[in-house]
Design a protein around this motif. Structure first.
Motif, PDB file in Angstrom:
ATOM      1  N   GLU A 149       1.426  -4.891   7.982  1.00 28.16           N
ATOM      2  CA  GLU A 149       0.818  -3.645   8.454  1.00 28.16           C
ATOM      3  C   GLU A 149       1.831  -2.512   8.523  1.00 28.16           C
ATOM      4  O   GLU A 149       1.611  -1.526   9.230  1.00 28.16           O
ATOM      5  CB  GLU A 149       0.164  -3.870   9.822  1.00 28.16           C
ATOM      6  N   ALA A 150       2.922  -2.642   7.797  1.00 29.26           N
ATOM      7  CA  ALA A 150       3.916  -1.567   7.789  1.00 29.26           C
ATOM      8  C   ALA A 150       3.308  -0.329   7.122  1.00 29.26           C
ATOM      9  O   ALA A 150       2.999  -0.330   5.934  1.00 29.26           O
ATOM     10  CB  ALA A 150       5.163  -2.014   7.026  1.00 29.26           C
ATOM     11  N   ALA A 151       3.116   0.717   7.915  1.00 30.24           N
ATOM     12  CA  ALA A 151       2.445   1.910   7.412  1.00 30.24           C
ATOM     13  C   ALA A 151       3.423   2.926   6.829  1.00 30.24           C
ATOM     14  O   ALA A 151       3.008   3.908   6.219  1.00 30.24           O
ATOM     15  CB  ALA A 151       1.639   2.570   8.533  1.00 30.24           C
ATOM     16  N   ASP A 152       4.719   2.696   7.003  1.00 27.19           N
ATOM     17  CA  ASP A 152       5.707   3.698   6.601  1.00 27.19           C
ATOM     18  C   ASP A 152       6.618   3.191   5.485  1.00 27.19           C
ATOM     19  O   ASP A 152       7.818   3.440   5.498  1.00 27.19           O
ATOM     20  CB  ASP A 152       6.541   4.129   7.804  1.00 27.19           C
ATOM     21  N   VAL A 153       6.037   2.453   4.522  1.00 21.24           N
ATOM     22  CA  VAL A 153       6.827   1.996   3.378  1.00 21.24           C
ATOM     23  C   VAL A 153       7.328   3.207   2.606  1.00 21.24           C
ATOM     24  O   VAL A 153       6.569   4.131   2.296  1.00 21.24           O
ATOM     25  CB  VAL A 153       5.990   1.088   2.455  1.00 21.24           C
ATOM     26  N   ARG A 154       8.621   3.222   2.293  1.00 21.51           N
ATOM     27  CA  ARG A 154       9.236   4.345   1.601  1.00 21.51           C
ATOM     28  C   ARG A 154       9.902   3.898   0.312  1.00 21.51           C
ATOM     29  O   ARG A 154      10.145   2.706   0.114  1.00 21.51           O
ATOM     30  CB  ARG A 154      10.269   5.024   2.510  1.00 21.51           C
ATOM     31  N   LYS A 155      10.190   4.851  -0.533  1.00 25.27           N
ATOM     32  CA  LYS A 155      10.893   4.548  -1.775  1.00 25.27           C
ATOM     33  C   LYS A 155      12.221   3.855  -1.459  1.00 25.27           C
ATOM     34  O   LYS A 155      12.974   4.286  -0.588  1.00 25.27           O
ATOM     35  CB  LYS A 155      11.154   5.845  -2.549  1.00 25.27           C
ATOM     36  N   GLY A 156      12.486   2.778  -2.152  1.00 25.56           N
ATOM     37  CA  GLY A 156      13.707   2.024  -1.931  1.00 25.56           C
ATOM     38  C   GLY A 156      13.541   0.828  -1.017  1.00 25.56           C
ATOM     39  O   GLY A 156      14.418  -0.037  -0.962  1.00 25.56           O
ATOM     40  N   ASP A 157      12.413   0.754  -0.294  1.00 27.98           N
ATOM     41  CA  ASP A 157      12.164  -0.393   0.580  1.00 27.98           C
ATOM     42  C   ASP A 157      11.899  -1.640  -0.252  1.00 27.98           C
ATOM     43  O   ASP A 157      11.291  -1.578  -1.327  1.00 27.98           O
ATOM     44  CB  ASP A 157      10.950  -0.147   1.485  1.00 27.98           C
ATOM     45  N   ARG A 158      12.352  -2.791   0.253  1.00 27.32           N
ATOM     46  CA  ARG A 158      11.983  -4.069  -0.356  1.00 27.32           C
ATOM     47  C   ARG A 158      10.655  -4.487   0.260  1.00 27.32           C
ATOM     48  O   ARG A 158      10.514  -4.488   1.497  1.00 27.32           O
ATOM     49  CB  ARG A 158      13.050  -5.132  -0.101  1.00 27.32           C
ATOM     50  N   VAL A 159       9.702  -4.817  -0.574  1.00 23.80           N
ATOM     51  CA  VAL A 159       8.340  -5.057  -0.105  1.00 23.80           C
ATOM     52  C   VAL A 159       7.759  -6.324  -0.731  1.00 23.80           C
ATOM     53  O   VAL A 159       8.266  -6.840  -1.726  1.00 23.80           O
ATOM     54  CB  VAL A 159       7.413  -3.865  -0.451  1.00 23.80           C
ATOM     55  N   VAL A 160       6.689  -6.785  -0.116  1.00 26.52           N
ATOM     56  CA  VAL A 160       5.841  -7.815  -0.713  1.00 26.52           C
ATOM     57  C   VAL A 160       4.464  -7.200  -0.890  1.00 26.52           C
ATOM     58  O   VAL A 160       3.933  -6.564   0.028  1.00 26.52           O
ATOM     59  CB  VAL A 160       5.763  -9.076   0.165  1.00 26.52           C
ATOM     60  N   VAL A 161       3.901  -7.356  -2.076  1.00 34.53           N
ATOM     61  CA  VAL A 161       2.597  -6.782  -2.405  1.00 34.53           C
ATOM     62  C   VAL A 161       1.634  -7.905  -2.760  1.00 34.53           C
ATOM     63  O   VAL A 161       1.956  -8.775  -3.579  1.00 34.53           O
ATOM     64  CB  VAL A 161       2.707  -5.798  -3.580  1.00 34.53           C
ATOM     65  N   ARG A 162       0.476  -7.890  -2.144  1.00 34.04           N
ATOM     66  CA  ARG A 162      -0.600  -8.825  -2.470  1.00 34.04           C
ATOM     67  C   ARG A 162      -1.659  -8.063  -3.245  1.00 34.04           C
ATOM     68  O   ARG A 162      -2.152  -7.039  -2.797  1.00 34.04           O
ATOM     69  CB  ARG A 162      -1.203  -9.410  -1.190  1.00 34.04           C
ATOM     70  N   THR A 163      -1.997  -8.555  -4.447  1.00 35.01           N
ATOM     71  CA  THR A 163      -2.930  -7.841  -5.310  1.00 35.01           C
ATOM     72  C   THR A 163      -4.316  -8.469  -5.261  1.00 35.01           C
ATOM     73  O   THR A 163      -4.488  -9.624  -4.849  1.00 35.01           O
ATOM     74  CB  THR A 163      -2.439  -7.831  -6.773  1.00 35.01           C
ATOM     75  N   THR A 164      -5.299  -7.705  -5.724  1.00 34.65           N
ATOM     76  CA  THR A 164      -6.669  -8.221  -5.777  1.00 34.65           C
ATOM     77  C   THR A 164      -6.793  -9.351  -6.792  1.00 34.65           C
ATOM     78  O   THR A 164      -7.748 -10.126  -6.736  1.00 34.65           O
ATOM     79  CB  THR A 164      -7.648  -7.099  -6.150  1.00 34.65           C
ATOM     80  N   GLY A 165      -5.846  -9.441  -7.712  1.00 35.45           N
ATOM     81  CA  GLY A 165      -5.846 -10.525  -8.688  1.00 35.45           C
ATOM     82  C   GLY A 165      -5.247 -11.810  -8.157  1.00 35.45           C
ATOM     83  O   GLY A 165      -5.156 -12.810  -8.889  1.00 35.45           O
ATOM     84  N   GLY A 166      -4.811 -11.816  -6.885  1.00 30.01           N
ATOM     85  CA  GLY A 166      -4.276 -13.032  -6.281  1.00 30.01           C
ATOM     86  C   GLY A 166      -2.775 -13.191  -6.396  1.00 30.01           C
ATOM     87  O   GLY A 166      -2.230 -14.211  -5.979  1.00 30.01           O
ATOM     88  N   GLU A 167      -2.074 -12.195  -6.940  1.00 32.82           N
ATOM     89  CA  GLU A 167      -0.624 -12.275  -7.053  1.00 32.82           C
ATOM     90  C   GLU A 167       0.040 -11.852  -5.741  1.00 32.82           C
ATOM     91  O   GLU A 167      -0.472 -10.987  -5.023  1.00 32.82           O
ATOM     92  CB  GLU A 167      -0.112 -11.364  -8.163  1.00 32.82           C
ATOM     93  N   THR A 168       1.179 -12.450  -5.442  1.00 33.68           N
ATOM     94  CA  THR A 168       2.023 -12.036  -4.328  1.00 33.68           C
ATOM     95  C   THR A 168       3.396 -11.730  -4.895  1.00 33.68           C
ATOM     96  O   THR A 168       4.078 -12.618  -5.400  1.00 33.68           O
ATOM     97  CB  THR A 168       2.122 -13.133  -3.257  1.00 33.68           C
ATOM     98  N   LEU A 169       3.794 -10.461  -4.851  1.00 31.77           N
ATOM     99  CA  LEU A 169       4.995  -9.986  -5.533  1.00 31.77           C
ATOM    100  C   LEU A 169       6.029  -9.493  -4.534  1.00 31.77           C
ATOM    101  O   LEU A 169       5.723  -8.665  -3.669  1.00 31.77           O
ATOM    102  CB  LEU A 169       4.640  -8.839  -6.493  1.00 31.77           C
ATOM    103  N   ALA A 170       7.254  -9.986  -4.644  1.00 30.37           N
ATOM    104  CA  ALA A 170       8.379  -9.479  -3.859  1.00 30.37           C
ATOM    105  C   ALA A 170       9.178  -8.550  -4.765  1.00 30.37           C
ATOM    106  O   ALA A 170       9.749  -8.986  -5.765  1.00 30.37           O
ATOM    107  CB  ALA A 170       9.246 -10.620  -3.359  1.00 30.37           C
ATOM    108  N   LYS A 171       9.208  -7.257  -4.425  1.00 27.44           N
ATOM    109  CA  LYS A 171       9.820  -6.259  -5.297  1.00 27.44           C
ATOM    110  C   LYS A 171      10.464  -5.152  -4.466  1.00 27.44           C
ATOM    111  O   LYS A 171      10.480  -5.198  -3.234  1.00 27.44           O
ATOM    112  CB  LYS A 171       8.763  -5.638  -6.228  1.00 27.44           C
TER     113      LYS A 171
END
Length: 211
Positions: A149-171
């Protein structure tokens, strides 16, 4: 102090959230029946309903499947009212000066600030890194704690993204617009990827990594 019936089930629910899965998926991953941890299995018949406890074998299996220690499992049952955990912090410019460490290398004296560790809350989960797209920053098998629920993701942050296609990406969030997010890998062998906002279920900032 022994865990109560409610605390024990709360810890199982919390473990499932940390892994980013349902309690049914947690049971299946542990080699148990998918319904083993369902709310309907937590009380038996009677008036009032008779509490049902998970077996020692089922608890051992979920700890083995998730790599969690018994102490970490017990911590999931806490109600969050304890004082936030912190560790001493000292600037690197000071780290070589006398007076900050004793002969055993432990922190002493003045000058220490405190770095707060992530506190358990419903929006946090733990994920295990797979692949080498973020190497050498994150290696395969490393565990990260993510705030969904991190609402303040900024450029340069390391994130995990969950997609509607079922992928979980650490980028790494390389660019953020109202329509899309550009996700970059640390490993130059992997090109950046642009994901439309509509295709993102959630995007959370990585708070902590265990290597």
């Amino acid at each position: 102090m022994p865990l109560s019936h409610a605390q024990l089930w709360k810890a199982i629910d919390g473990l499932a959230r940390r892994e980013g899965i349902s309690v049914s998926a947690l049971a299946k991953r542990s080699g148990l029946d998918a319904t083993a941890f369902n709310p309907s299995k937590r009380f038996g018949p009677g008036e009032p309903p008779r509490p049902r406890w998970p077996s020692t074998e089922s608890l051992t299996r979920i700890l083995t499947a998730t790599g969690l220690s018994l102490g970490e499992f017990a911590a999931l049952a806490r109600d969050g009212t304890e004082r936030p955990s912190t560790v001493p912090m000292l600037g690197m410019a000071q780290a070589g000066q006398d007076g900050f460490f004793d002969d055993a290398g432990l922190p002493v004296g003045e000058g220490w600030e405190q770095t707060e560790l992530p506190r358990a809350r419903d929006s946090l989960l733990s994920l295990r890194i797979a692949g080498d797209s973020m190497a050498p920053l994150y290696r395969e098998g490393d565990r990260v704690i993510v705030d969904r629920e991190a609402a303040d993701v900024r450029k340069g942050d390391r994130v995990v993204v969950r997609t509607t296609g079922g992928e979980t990406l650490a980028k790494e969030a390389a660019a953020l617009t109202a329509r899309a997010v550009t996700l970059a890998s640390v490993n130059p062998a992997y090109p950046p990827r642009i994901v439309a906002r509509r295709d993102i279920v959630w995007m959370g900032r990585i708070l902590w990594v265990s290597q």
